[in-house]
Write a protein that holds these residues in place. Structure first.
Motif, PDB file in Angstrom:
ATOM      1  N   LEU A   1       0.859  -1.184   0.000  1.00  0.00           N
ATOM      2  CA  LEU A   1       0.000   0.000   0.000  1.00  0.00           C
ATOM      3  C   LEU A   1       0.894   1.231   0.000  1.00  0.00           C
ATOM      4  O   LEU A   1       1.834   1.325   0.802  1.00  0.00           O
ATOM      5  N   ARG A   2       0.597   2.196  -0.886  1.00  0.00           N
ATOM      6  CA  ARG A   2       1.433   3.393  -1.044  1.00  0.00           C
ATOM      7  C   ARG A   2       0.593   4.651  -0.850  1.00  0.00           C
ATOM      8  O   ARG A   2      -0.491   4.777  -1.431  1.00  0.00           O
ATOM      9  N   LEU A   3       1.119   5.550  -0.063  1.00  0.00           N
ATOM     10  CA  LEU A   3       0.477   6.836   0.207  1.00  0.00           C
ATOM     11  C   LEU A   3       1.421   7.964  -0.197  1.00  0.00           C
ATOM     12  O   LEU A   3       2.602   7.943   0.162  1.00  0.00           O
ATOM     13  N   GLU A   4       0.896   8.967  -0.926  1.00  0.00           N
ATOM     14  CA  GLU A   4       1.652  10.161  -1.289  1.00  0.00           C
ATOM     15  C   GLU A   4       0.815  11.386  -0.949  1.00  0.00           C
ATOM     16  O   GLU A   4      -0.336  11.493  -1.391  1.00  0.00           O
ATOM     17  N   LEU A   5       1.419  12.295  -0.185  1.00  0.00           N
ATOM     18  CA  LEU A   5       0.712  13.512   0.243  1.00  0.00           C
ATOM     19  C   LEU A   5       1.613  14.720   0.037  1.00  0.00           C
ATOM     20  O   LEU A   5       2.809  14.670   0.363  1.00  0.00           O
ATOM     21  N   PRO A   6       1.067  15.821  -0.500  1.00  0.00           N
ATOM     22  CA  PRO A   6       1.865  17.054  -0.588  1.00  0.00           C
ATOM     23  C   PRO A   6       1.937  17.722   0.773  1.00  0.00           C
ATOM     24  O   PRO A   6       0.961  17.749   1.525  1.00  0.00           O
ATOM     25  N   THR A   7       3.096  18.262   1.097  1.00  0.00           N
ATOM     26  CA  THR A   7       3.247  18.945   2.382  1.00  0.00           C
ATOM     27  C   THR A   7       2.645  20.332   2.378  1.00  0.00           C
ATOM     28  O   THR A   7       2.275  20.862   3.427  1.00  0.00           O
ATOM     29  N   GLU A   8       2.521  20.951   1.183  1.00  0.00           N
ATOM     30  CA  GLU A   8       1.892  22.273   1.070  1.00  0.00           C
ATOM     31  C   GLU A   8       0.495  22.062   0.525  1.00  0.00           C
ATOM     32  O   GLU A   8       0.320  21.643  -0.611  1.00  0.00           O
ATOM     33  N   GLN A   9      -0.508  22.399   1.340  1.00  0.00           N
ATOM     34  CA  GLN A   9      -1.895  22.181   0.950  1.00  0.00           C
ATOM     35  C   GLN A   9      -2.355  23.306   0.040  1.00  0.00           C
ATOM     36  O   GLN A   9      -1.948  24.465   0.181  1.00  0.00           O
ATOM     37  N   ALA A  10      -3.216  22.934  -0.913  1.00  0.00           N
ATOM     38  CA  ALA A  10      -3.778  23.939  -1.827  1.00  0.00           C
ATOM     39  C   ALA A  10      -4.695  24.862  -1.061  1.00  0.00           C
ATOM     40  O   ALA A  10      -5.408  24.446  -0.156  1.00  0.00           O
ATOM     41  N   PRO A  11      -4.718  26.198  -1.429  1.00  0.00           N
ATOM     42  CA  PRO A  11      -5.572  27.123  -0.720  1.00  0.00           C
ATOM     43  C   PRO A  11      -7.035  26.859  -1.005  1.00  0.00           C
ATOM     44  O   PRO A  11      -7.391  26.368  -2.045  1.00  0.00           O
TER      45      PRO A  11
END
Length: 368
Positions: free
Chosen positions: A358-368
């Motif tokens: 299982l692979r998870l990818e998340l951006p550290t800077e959230q979109a406004p």
């Protein structure tokens, strides 16, 4: 807003142009006095929205001295769209009627007993009343639009209140069911595990019973917080405390009962939402390993590369057949939804050696 202002400017320009055309048709250029008052009335239409009363007053000399009455009619219409004092509008219409029928010529004579004079008076009064009625109609339409908007907002607010009341009732019912059913069953498990821990002499059985009892007590504590949130009928946001973070990963893995290798290189400054997403992903993955791959070992690798957090949870092939357990099949769906809300993705699938990843990818800077 800009389009509305442009429309107002174009409308004023068209009315001023029509008033000037009325002056050109009905006023003799050689009569300087009549020409001056007629041009003044036409030019005052520039400020008719800001100074409607002054515009009407300054347009009256043109009606009194000449046949150029278009500017006065526009000024009276503008006044009728903003004032609610109908007595004032009636006086203005009467003044316009009398001014239109009056001349400064010494031979002035008005005999209301004559049919022609009565017809002239009727037409003149109707002409003066028309902008008043039209302005009042526009004012009523504007008031009605505002009232309809208020009613619409009130209905939306009432609908939201009804939805919140229904939701609160459902949440309270769900809380009762969780408390009566789940809490009862988990409490029995904790009691039986405690009895087994005290009554057995086998070391492995004691350790297993202690683990079962500890997990049962932890589950009851979390369930109590969930029930309190569900019973909150006031619509206020509530947190299911305590919320897990990256510091709880090691405790989660140690309590999972799975031979797991943790390789985590994540900064502690990540937002609480990102930390919870990582924790829940690892928790769900290890739960699936226990359910579907008994005896398998697992590897948890979490890293921060650039502006992306990557988490991979993989396990080897199972060494025992899985025990059928009830499942809602919403675990991975929930993880994908959580990741999507944070702008990330979750992918999963079998590996070549018979395991699962299982692979998870998340951006550290959230979109406004």
């Amino acid at each position: 807003m800009m389009s509305r202002r442009l429309a107002d400017v174009l409308q004023d320009a068209a009315l001023i142009g029509a008033a000037l055309l009325d002056v050109w048709v009905n006023v003799d250029p050689g009569d300087s006095l009549r020409m001056a008052v007629a041009l003044l009335a036409a030019c005052m239409l520039v400020v008719r929205r800001r100074l409607p009363r002054l515009t009407f007053v300054l347009s009256m000399p043109a009606v009194l001295l000449s046949d150029a009455i278009f500017a006065a009619l526009v000024a009276l219409y503008t006044l009728a769209t903003i004032t609610r004092r109908r007595g004032v509008l009636a006086l203005c219409a009467l003044a316009l009627t009398l001014s239109d029928m009056t001349t400064t010529s010494p031979s002035w004579h008005l005999d209301l007993w004559k049919t022609s004079a009565l017809i002239t008076l009727g037409y003149t009064a109707a002409t003066a009343a028309a902008p008043v009625f039209l302005g009042q109609l526009v004012q009523a339409r504007r008031d009605l639009s505002l009232r309809l908007a208020e009613i619409s907002r009130a209905r939306d607010h009432e609908r939201r209140l009804t939805e919140q009341a229904v939701l609160a009732k459902e949440r309270a019912q769900l809380a009762r069911e969780m408390h009566d059913v789940v809490s009862h069953q988990v409490s029995l498990i904790a009691v039986r595990a405690g009895a087994l821990q005290v009554g057995t002499r086998d070391a492995d059985a004691k350790e297993a019973a202690a683990t079962i009892r500890r997990l049962s007590v932890q589950t009851l504590d979390e369930l109590r917080h969930m029930v309190n949130v569900l019973r909150d009928s006031h619509g206020r946001p509530a947190e299911l405390t305590p919320q897990p973070s990256l510091s709880d990963l090691r405790r989660l893995i140690d309590a999972s009962g799975i031979d797991t290798d943790l390789k985590a290189d994540l900064p502690g400054c990540l937002s609480p939402a990102l930390q919870r997403a990582v924790y829940r992903t690892v928790q769900e993955a290890l739960t699936n390993v226990r359910k579907h791959a008994p005896g398998a070992s697992a590897t948890v690798h979490a890293s921060h590369e650039g502006d992306t957090v990557r988490v991979t949870v993989s396990n080897t092939a199972p060494i025992r057949p899985p025990v059928p357990l009830p499942s809602s099949h919403y675990g991975l769906v929930g993880l994908r939804q959580r990741a999507a809300l944070l702008g990330g993705t979750v992918t999963s699938g079998p590996t070549a050696d018979g395991g699962y990843e299982l692979r998870l990818e998340l951006p550290t800077e959230q979109a406004p």
